[in-house]
Design an enzyme around this catalytic site. Structure first.
Site, short mmCIF file in Angstrom:
data_model
loop_
_atom_site.label_atom_id
_atom_site.label_comp_id
_atom_site.label_asym_id
_atom_site.label_seq_id
_atom_site.Cartn_x
_atom_site.Cartn_y
_atom_site.Cartn_z
N TYR A 155 -58.15 88.80 -57.70
CA TYR A 155 -56.92 89.03 -57.87
C TYR A 155 -55.74 88.17 -58.34
O TYR A 155 -54.28 88.77 -58.49
CB TYR A 155 -56.76 88.63 -55.87
CG TYR A 155 -55.50 89.35 -55.01
CD1 TYR A 155 -55.39 90.60 -55.28
CD2 TYR A 155 -55.01 88.35 -54.51
CE1 TYR A 155 -54.61 91.39 -54.47
CE2 TYR A 155 -54.48 89.35 -53.62
CZ TYR A 155 -53.82 90.24 -53.56
OH TYR A 155 -53.07 91.53 -53.13
N LYS A 162 -49.17 86.90 -52.26
CA LYS A 162 -49.16 87.09 -51.03
C LYS A 162 -48.65 86.19 -49.99
O LYS A 162 -48.44 86.44 -48.82
CB LYS A 162 -50.49 88.28 -50.96
CG LYS A 162 -50.21 89.64 -51.92
CD LYS A 162 -49.37 90.31 -51.03
CE LYS A 162 -49.89 92.07 -51.22
NZ LYS A 162 -48.61 92.74 -50.62
#
Length: 254
Positions: A155, A162
């Site tokens: 990720y 995020k």
């Protein structure tokens, strides 16, 4: 009366009929809302327009969230159409490929800045323009992912991005709460979308999510839409600053 009867909402981030934003938009309309919908550019429009038609969207307008001119035009059109706005969904994230696929340590200054601007600050810019139209309160909703809380293989830099988005949700919830404006994020488990396909080894991530989640299943865009509809409705009038997981319980596992 349906959950969102009489509500007007803006959905930013529909890429095609399979995107999370499309699943949310379908749930909004099913529950009685009228929508304004955006598309990124002329290349994206043929993929978004059929979705907007199915939704009977009142407005379909271009929006590159890096363009203040387009953002201003969008909210001017919403004001002219409705004179108010009850909720907004921000489902936009982007990072240049070379930075997305590299380690956090190797992320370029430019790539990090672009990822933060498009994925996080665009939510702030939308909120700033939506605020005057939420005369009777409302809800601002964005889309996060578990990689904001824990390290998820591959990720990469989107994890810190995020995390910043989730912190932004909490601070905006505190600032806008006195005006009756709620701010939340929905955090789905991995869903096979066009955006997700850009993540390296995404198939492996999907398999791991299914295996480790207590319910041993994957979530759908319909599942995410159901949660989103509840969060923007008056039924959640005392829910703000929350990160709502829709991941078959994956986030509770160590």
């Amino acid at each position: 009366m349906r959950l969102l009867e009489g509500k007007r909402g803006l959905v930013v981030g529909i890429a095609n009929e399979h995107s999370i934003a499309a699943g949310c938009a379908q749930a909004f309309v099913r529950d009685g809302a009228e929508l304004a919908v955006t598309y990124l550019n002329d290349k994206a429009r043929p993929h978004v327009e059929p979705v907007a038609t199915d939704l009977n969207a009142r407005l379909l307008m271009p929006l590159d969230v890096t363009s203040d001119t387009q953002m201003d035009a969008l909210f001017k059109a919403i004001d002219a159409q409705w004179g108010q706005l009850d909720f907004l969904l921000h489902a936009v994230a982007y990072c240049p490929q070379k930075d997305l696929h590299g380690s956090v340590v190797d992320c370029s200054r430019e790539g990090f800045g672009v990822a933060m601007d498009v994925s996080v600050h665009s939510f702030i810019r939308l909120a700033r323009r939506a605020r005057p139209l939420m005369k009777n309160g409302g809800c601002l909703l964005t889309v996060s992912y578990y990689g904001a809380e824990k390290v998820v293989d591959h990720y990469n830099v989107m994890g810190p991005v995020k995390a910043a988005l989730e912190s932004t949700v909490k601070y905006m919830a505190a600032e806008l709460g006195p005006e009756g404006i709620r701010v939340n994020a929905v955090s789905p488990g991995p869903v096979m979308t066009r955006a997700a396909s850009g993540i390296a080894h995404f198939d492996r991530l999907i398999d791991e999510a299914r295996d480790r989640a207590p319910q041993h299943r994957l979530v759908t865009i319909e599942d995410v839409g159901n949660m989103a509809a509840g969060l923007v409705s008056s039924s959640a009038r005392n829910v703000t600053g929350n990160i709502a997981y829709v991941d078959a319980g994956y986030h509770v596992m160590s």
